[in-house]
Design an enzyme around this catalytic site. Structure first.
Site, mmCIF file in Angstrom:
data_model
loop_
_atom_site.group_PDB
_atom_site.id
_atom_site.type_symbol
_atom_site.label_atom_id
_atom_site.label_comp_id
_atom_site.label_asym_id
_atom_site.label_seq_id
_atom_site.Cartn_x
_atom_site.Cartn_y
_atom_site.Cartn_z
ATOM 1 N N ASP A 55 -3.615 -2.436 -5.705
ATOM 2 C CA ASP A 55 -3.404 -2.451 -4.258
ATOM 3 C C ASP A 55 -3.944 -3.742 -3.642
ATOM 4 O OD1 ASP A 55 -2.650 -1.529 -1.783
ATOM 5 O OD2 ASP A 55 -3.682 0.384 -1.960
ATOM 6 N N ASP A 56 -3.048 -4.521 -3.040
ATOM 7 C CA ASP A 56 -3.416 -5.720 -2.265
ATOM 8 C C ASP A 56 -4.132 -6.793 -3.091
ATOM 9 O OD1 ASP A 56 -2.278 -4.553 -0.106
ATOM 10 O OD2 ASP A 56 -4.048 -4.516 1.155
ATOM 11 N N CYS A 94 2.018 -1.028 1.980
ATOM 12 C CA CYS A 94 1.919 -0.207 0.766
ATOM 13 C C CYS A 94 3.117 0.708 0.532
ATOM 14 C CB CYS A 94 0.655 0.640 0.820
ATOM 15 S SG CYS A 94 -0.876 -0.299 0.663
ATOM 16 N N HIS A 148 2.604 5.718 -2.489
ATOM 17 C CA HIS A 148 1.636 5.887 -1.408
ATOM 18 C C HIS A 148 1.598 7.373 -1.079
ATOM 19 C CE1 HIS A 148 -0.842 4.314 1.881
ATOM 20 N NE2 HIS A 148 -0.400 5.365 2.548
ATOM 21 N N ASP A 344 1.152 -4.516 -5.312
ATOM 22 C CA ASP A 344 2.213 -3.980 -4.473
ATOM 23 C C ASP A 344 2.595 -4.946 -3.358
ATOM 24 O OD1 ASP A 344 -0.129 -3.684 -3.046
ATOM 25 O OD2 ASP A 344 0.291 -1.659 -2.361
ATOM 26 N N HIS A 345 1.807 -5.670 -2.889
ATOM 27 C CA HIS A 345 2.054 -6.486 -1.657
ATOM 28 C C HIS A 345 1.920 -8.018 -1.916
ATOM 29 C CE1 HIS A 345 0.624 -3.221 1.019
ATOM 30 N NE2 HIS A 345 -0.559 -3.747 1.258
#
Length: 512
Positions: A55-56, A94, A148, A344-345
């Site tokens: 994540d991120d 997300c 998510h 993801d981002h």
């Protein structure tokens, strides 16, 4: 900063094809031996899949050239991998990003731009990547944050469609945003910067530690049962809050932490593109700074603390990845498992998209590649909007042609160049409290960004949330950055340049 510049570029490693993926354990753990390598990479029937999504995660890794970070496990993984340095998410939020790459459809097709709708109900009954593997004889397993959680995955992480058994979520996940950060006054806060004594945390652990333990348990079960598996493991860190074991701070003395090398707002950046980072402002330690909205800068000393904790959180994540990959080796499955590591981002310099992961993994595993989606695909259960990128594997940069015949995804390739498309919603032309994550009903503008090796072009256009339509005749603002001469994308030359050809390319893509 500009939304289109943040969150689009991310790490994508495709590993173990079929050599397996291994990692050295971090200094805090026992070092591991490194097994001998197997045959050359290539698709193989019956390969297992270990899909690690973080994540991120920015490309703050040694394998991406960062000199400060300590990421030995992921770096060792990358040495035996195909690493993409130009991989792009389709939306830097997300839920929309994850639904996009797990279905192989873009946000305008999933109709998910926020967190509050389930694609099977509001767009179409699209098959997912794990669902496709499940339907082809795999046991599919989800650990941690893969989809998510919440409305966007039907409060079930899309079970039972995507997964063979109910997904695992760490029991301590619910404390992620609670007041668990001890301040200098001894009180507990919900801070952005949050190194913790793990023994003081609820249940004496953290979510990502629990996810690693469960994933290792499942690997042993799969070994015992001799079943083909698709195991997805989703890690929370380094997503905010930056909550991680405090011992990782020792790796990064504050005196060694510099300010961001390029902290300024790009010249001539349109106000619609600026992200005021509302989520960060809501944290107790940031609130206490009374930073003005929307452009007020953070104090330099706090900027250094954030960067220090981000590095520490990445090293904490790196340890979890090392433990997981060591376990894959210990159960003897490394040489029969494709390993994907992504955020993801993406060392291939080719421009690729996360929406291509579905078709790519299907081809690598020896499954039939799902067909390309037709122009209108809301009624089509199985198709993808991202072409397989297997053609880039095991081929030197010199041999990867960029001629038209080398790019079989016609709507991603214009003038014989690979193109990545991303988008981001906005509620207004100027920064609002909800600019970073507007709900569907509040979206009034959509930014569409097109990235090639040479440039990034973005147009911010009128958007109607009632019928999900973008009006390209009502352009609110634009951005154009030439990467070769402006690698940090600081100088917006949109108003200085004739750019009709770029707009034509985006329209051509959207029309398809």
């Amino acid at each position: 900063m500009a939304a289109a510049a943040v969150g689009l570029c991310l790490c994508l490693c495709l590993l173990g094809l079929p050599r397996g993926a291994f990692a050295f354990a971090p200094e805090a753990a026992a070092t591991r031996r490194l097994p001998a390598r197997g045959a050359a990479a290539g698709p193989r029937d019956g390969m297992n899949v270990l899909f690690i999504v973080v994540d991120d995660l920015r490309p703050v890794l040694g394998c991406y050239g960062d000199k400060l970070v300590k990421s030995p496990n992921i770096d060792q993984l990358a040495l035996q991998s195909i690493v993409f340095s130009n991989a792009y998410a389709q939306e830097a939020v997300c839920a929309p990003s994850r639904v996009s790459f797990l279905t192989g459809r873009r946000p305008d097709t999933t109709r998910l731009y926020d967190f509050y709708s389930y694609w099977r109900v509001h767009a179409g009954n699209y098959s997912t990547m794990p669902q496709y593997f499940k339907e082809n004889g795999y046991v599919t397993l989800s650990v941690g944050k893969v989809f998510h959680p919440g409305v966007s995955s039907n409060y079930s992480d899309d079970y039972p469609y995507s997964w063979s058994i109910p997904p695992f979520h760490p029991s301590t996940e619910k404390y992620e945003n609670d007041k668990t950060c001890r301040g200098k006054d001894g009180k507990l806060y919900a801070n952005l910067v949050c190194p913790v004594d793990v023994t003081e945390m609820p249940s004496g652990t953290l979510p990502d530690i629990q996810s690693t333990e469960e994933a290792i348990r499942l690997l042993n079960v799969m070994k015992t049962n001799k079943q083909k598996f698709f195991l997805a493991v989703g890690y929370h860190k380094p997503h905010i809050p930056l909550r991680y074991p405090q011992e990782f701070l020792k790796l990064y003395p504050l005196e060694n932490i510099t300010l961001a090398p390029d902290p300024w707002v790009p010249e001539k950046l349109p106000s619609v593109a600026y992200n005021p980072w509302t989520d960060i402002r809501q944290r107790d330690d940031v609130k206490a700074l009374n930073v003005s909205f929307p452009y007020g800068p953070l104090p330099d000393d706090f900027q250094r603390q954030i960067r220090q904790s981000y590095y520490a959180a990445v090293s904490y994540l790196d340890m979890q990845v090392g433990l997981l990959l060591n376990a894959l080796d210990d159960v003897g499955l490394s040489n029969s498992t494709i390993v994907v590591f992504t955020a993801d981002h993406g060392q291939s310099k080719k421009v690729v998209e996360l929406v291509s992961l579905f078709s790519t993994l299907a081809e690598l595993a020896g499954l039939q590649v799902p067909p390309v989606c037709p122009e209108t695909s809301f009624h089509v259960a199985l198709c993808t909007e991202g072409a397989s990128i297997v053609r880039y594997f095991n081929v030197s940069e010199e041999k990867v042609k960029e001629e038209k015949d080398g790019c079989d995804d016609t709507y991603r390739c214009f003038n014989e160049e690979p193109v990545a498309f991303s988008q981001y919603p906005r509620p207004a032309d100027v920064p609002q409290w909800n600019s970073d994550k507007p709900k569907l009903k509040d979206i009034r503008i959509m930014g569409y960004s097109m990235r090639t090796i040479d440039y990034r072009y973005t147009v911010w256009v009128q958007f109607n949330p009632n019928n999900f339509s973008a009006n390209f005749e009502d352009v609110h603002a634009g951005e154009l950055y030439m990467v070769e001469t402006d690698p940090n994308q600081d100088y917006n030359i949109y108003n200085n340049t004739s750019h009709g050809c770029f707009l034509k390319k985006i329209l051509g893509f959207l029309k398809h």
